[in-house]
Write an enzyme that holds these catalytic residues in place. Structure first.
Site, mmCIF file in Angstrom:
data_model
loop_
_atom_site.group_PDB
_atom_site.id
_atom_site.type_symbol
_atom_site.label_atom_id
_atom_site.label_comp_id
_atom_site.label_asym_id
_atom_site.label_seq_id
_atom_site.Cartn_x
_atom_site.Cartn_y
_atom_site.Cartn_z
ATOM 1 N N ARG A 47 0.857 -1.188 0.000
ATOM 2 C CA ARG A 47 0.000 0.000 0.000
ATOM 3 C C ARG A 47 0.888 1.232 0.000
ATOM 4 O O ARG A 47 1.730 1.399 0.883
ATOM 5 C CB ARG A 47 -0.920 0.029 1.218
ATOM 6 C CG ARG A 47 -2.057 1.058 1.079
ATOM 7 C CD ARG A 47 -2.863 1.231 2.352
ATOM 8 N NE ARG A 47 -2.084 1.897 3.378
ATOM 9 C CZ ARG A 47 -1.917 1.436 4.617
ATOM 10 N NH1 ARG A 47 -2.454 0.291 4.982
ATOM 11 N NH2 ARG A 47 -1.190 2.102 5.492
ATOM 12 N N ASN A 76 4.227 0.820 2.064
ATOM 13 C CA ASN A 76 4.125 -0.280 3.024
ATOM 14 C C ASN A 76 4.248 -1.611 2.293
ATOM 15 O O ASN A 76 3.465 -1.896 1.388
ATOM 16 C CB ASN A 76 2.778 -0.223 3.742
ATOM 17 C CG ASN A 76 2.559 1.098 4.456
ATOM 18 O OD1 ASN A 76 3.029 1.306 5.564
ATOM 19 N ND2 ASN A 76 1.842 2.008 3.804
ATOM 20 N N SER A 110 -2.723 -2.863 6.170
ATOM 21 C CA SER A 110 -3.991 -3.155 6.832
ATOM 22 C C SER A 110 -5.189 -2.468 6.182
ATOM 23 O O SER A 110 -5.057 -1.605 5.318
ATOM 24 C CB SER A 110 -3.907 -2.728 8.300
ATOM 25 O OG SER A 110 -3.635 -1.347 8.398
ATOM 26 N N LYS A 122 12.105 2.963 5.577
ATOM 27 C CA LYS A 122 12.211 4.406 5.291
ATOM 28 C C LYS A 122 13.553 4.743 4.648
ATOM 29 O O LYS A 122 13.634 5.597 3.765
ATOM 30 C CB LYS A 122 12.041 5.217 6.584
ATOM 31 C CG LYS A 122 10.779 4.900 7.377
ATOM 32 C CD LYS A 122 9.534 5.255 6.599
ATOM 33 C CE LYS A 122 8.288 5.149 7.477
ATOM 34 N NZ LYS A 122 8.028 3.773 7.958
ATOM 35 N N LYS A 162 11.943 10.568 10.680
ATOM 36 C CA LYS A 162 11.325 9.246 10.664
ATOM 37 C C LYS A 162 12.344 8.165 11.012
ATOM 38 O O LYS A 162 13.395 8.070 10.372
ATOM 39 C CB LYS A 162 10.738 8.941 9.281
ATOM 40 C CG LYS A 162 9.521 9.768 8.914
ATOM 41 C CD LYS A 162 8.931 9.266 7.604
ATOM 42 C CE LYS A 162 7.586 9.874 7.325
ATOM 43 N NZ LYS A 162 6.944 9.274 6.139
ATOM 44 N N ARG A 170 -8.016 7.624 4.920
ATOM 45 C CA ARG A 170 -8.018 7.868 6.361
ATOM 46 C C ARG A 170 -8.030 9.368 6.622
ATOM 47 O O ARG A 170 -7.345 10.126 5.926
ATOM 48 C CB ARG A 170 -6.795 7.232 7.023
ATOM 49 C CG ARG A 170 -6.852 5.719 7.068
ATOM 50 C CD ARG A 170 -5.517 5.111 7.428
ATOM 51 N NE ARG A 170 -4.535 5.347 6.384
ATOM 52 C CZ ARG A 170 -3.245 5.005 6.475
ATOM 53 N NH1 ARG A 170 -2.806 4.442 7.572
ATOM 54 N NH2 ARG A 170 -2.418 5.252 5.483
#
Length: 560
Positions: free
Chosen positions: A214, A232, A237, A395, A449, A536
């Site tokens: 994703r 990802n 998820s 990352k 990150k 989201r």
């Protein structure tokens, strides 16, 4: 949800909520004075009718309340003139409060009847025992407006990133070299690299390679560019619950759309759970052992288990493929490797290993879990992801791929390379003194990150400056555990969100994730495609954004 956006308001424990019950008390909304864009838009172009994702009779029939108004946040809509686009769009003016209350009630009923649920964190056993302590998943009341051109752009990128991950995963030297400094200061990444090295030493090659990815994006308000936040490659998820939210919003618009002036056909079909199940089934077929199962690697406590169960249910009902759920510790205790490489778990041969755990150090509290990870990697089962795919999604690798002339090593098509470069935000290692100086001077423009997944790990604002100055003083090499990323500032929308039966309105930002699937057997690429999307939405004041981590709510798209 990668959180690289502006923040203006704080949602604290004293924010005024009202529970959606018979108390019928009004809810105050805290809205900052930041400029807000409209939440829903109209457009003259209409999409074709959606294809049903779930086939139950309940899922195809809307159930709506006749009354029972529930007081919640004030919701406002109306028309406004969009001079840039040269057309009328839908903005915020007043809507009858009773209508909003009815929509909230109907949405909660729909969620309960259709399995849009998670485990209730207030119920101790809700993360272990199915059916105990259910609560609706957090969601936005209506879909977020999003430009169709940018949605199509994100969908077109999915197969390119699928191919990129596969090719990078085959370059073991690049993975090891790029993460060599990180390995010295990050114990978790070091253990993953050790497993990768062992597979290289024994010349372990996976003929069948499977990726369920994703790629997450935000639409930068100033530049109007779709910029990637992260890719990802492990435990991508919400393919199950994300589809349900799209169906929820379509159901609401089927009923209330004429009143609101909204067309449910503007919500794009979301087939993520169906497509993921199909790809897992095809990987199972390629393994060619009808007695084998799909092993779902899960956390010890998983409140988001129903998202996983949706996928396994489709896998079983459509393709007659069995799945078993095991934690890493259980795999260590029950797993055995046969001489031919077949993995047995509890006596059941495993064809495909689907990781919904193993992406965070918290999943490895002892050596037992690391033994399980190594055992699975040594097996002949199809891994989703393999250790190489897992490392390709870190990352640091994302940052390395952003360097000049690196993409050209793995992608052949110049147009594909240009598309990827267009969506890459600024990414830098902490070995660059110039960029460190800029981040110390203007920390609000950057995000630090670490090599972590799952939300709640990134560093923002003044903490960026403090962390960089500390790393400079200590000179310990810990800087290798981080990358710096350009902070993305998406549009802020006034939004009604619902969590734990409570609705509230506030300024929010949204993040688009596009699912991709890649399956190949030796040189034969069986599947390389986009598989659906995840939207989201979170408060604009929240830096972090994971739904399962409690920072965001599930949403869907209304294309403009």
């Amino acid at each position: 949800m990668g959180a690289v956006h502006s923040s203006s308001i704080a949602l604290t424990s004293d924010t005024c909520f009202v529970s959606v019950t018979s108390t019928l008390l009004p809810c105050a909304s805290k809205v900052s004075k930041s400029k807000s864009n409209s939440r829903i838009w109209r457009d003259d172009k209409i999409l074709g009718p959606p294809v049903p994702i779930f086939t139950s009779t309940i899922a195809q029939n809307s159930i709506f309340s006749e009354s029972l108004p529930l007081k919640c946040a004030r919701f406002e809509m109306g028309t406004k003139n969009d001079e840039v686009a040269g057309k009328t769009t839908l903005g915020f003016v007043e809507i009858d409060q009773d209508l909003v209350d009815k929509m909230v009630y109907d949405a909660l009923v729909w969620s309960s009847l259709h399995g849009l649920v998670v485990g209730d964190r207030n119920v101790k056993r809700s993360g272990k025992v199915p059916g105990v302590g259910l609560v609706h998943a957090p969601f936005a009341l209506l879909p977020i407006s999003f430009p169709e051109s940018h949605f199509r752009e994100a969908c077109e990128l999915a197969p390119i990133f699928n191919e990129l991950v596969d090719r990078v995963s085959l370059d073991g030297k690049f993975l090891q070299d790029s993460l060599s400094r990180t390995k010295k200061v990050d114990a978790f990444t070091s253990r993953l690299l050790d497993i990768h090295s062992k597979m290289t030493e024994i010349n372990k090659k996976d003929e069948i390679r499977l990726g369920l990815h994703r790629s997450d994006y935000m639409l930068d308000e100033q530049t109007k560019l779709l910029l990637q936040i992260e890719l990802n490659t492990i435990s991508s998820s919400f393919p199950g619950l994300g589809c349900l939210v799209s169906e929820l919003h379509r159901s609401l618009l089927n009923h209330y759309g004429p009143t609101l002036g909204l067309d449910p056909r503007r919500i794009p079909t979301n087939a993520a759970v169906s497509r993921y199940a199909e790809v897992l089934a095809k990987a199972w077929i390629e393994f060619n052992n009808p007695k084998a199962a799909v092993l779902v690697v899960v956390q010890t406590e998983e409140r988001n288990m129903y998202d996983q169960h949706w996928l396994c249910s489709v896998l079983r009902e459509r393709y007659n493929v069995r799945s078993i759920r095991k934690t890493l510790a259980e795999i260590d205790a029950e797993g055995k490797l046969q001489p031919d490489g077949t993995l047995l778990v509890g006596g059941v041969p495993v064809a495909v290993i689907y990781f919904r755990a193993g992406y965070t150090p918290n999943d490895y509290p002892s050596e037992s879990e690391w033994r399980a990870r190594l055992l699975m990697e040594e097996s002949s089962a199809v891994k989703c992801p393999s250790i190489s795919y897992h490392l390709a999604g870190t990352k640091k690798i994302q940052q390395e791929l952003a360097k000049p002339n690196v993409l050209e090593r793995y992608l052949d098509n110049k147009e594909d390379i240009a598309k990827v470069r267009k969506c890459i935000a600024g990414l830098w290692s902490l070995e660059d003194p110039d960029i460190i100086g800029k981040a110390i001077e203007s920390p609000e423009l950057f995000v630090m990150k670490p090599q972590r997944e799952g939300g709640g790990n990134n560093i923002y604002d003044g903490n960026v400056r403090e962390t960089l100055l500390r790393l400079q003083r200590e000179g310990s090499g810990e800087d290798a555990a981080y990358i710096l990323m350009q902070r993305i500032f998406p549009a802020i929308s006034l939004t009604t969100l619902i969590r734990d039966g409570i609705c509230y309105k506030d300024n929010a930002v949204s993040e688009l994730g596009v699912y991709g699937a890649y399956l190949r057997n030796k040189e034969n690429v069986i599947i390389n495609e986009q598989c659906g999307y995840l939207m989201r939405t979170k408060m604009s004041s929240s830096n972090e954004g994971g739904v399962a981590a409690g920072f965001a709510v599930l949403d869907s798209l209304y294309l403009t």
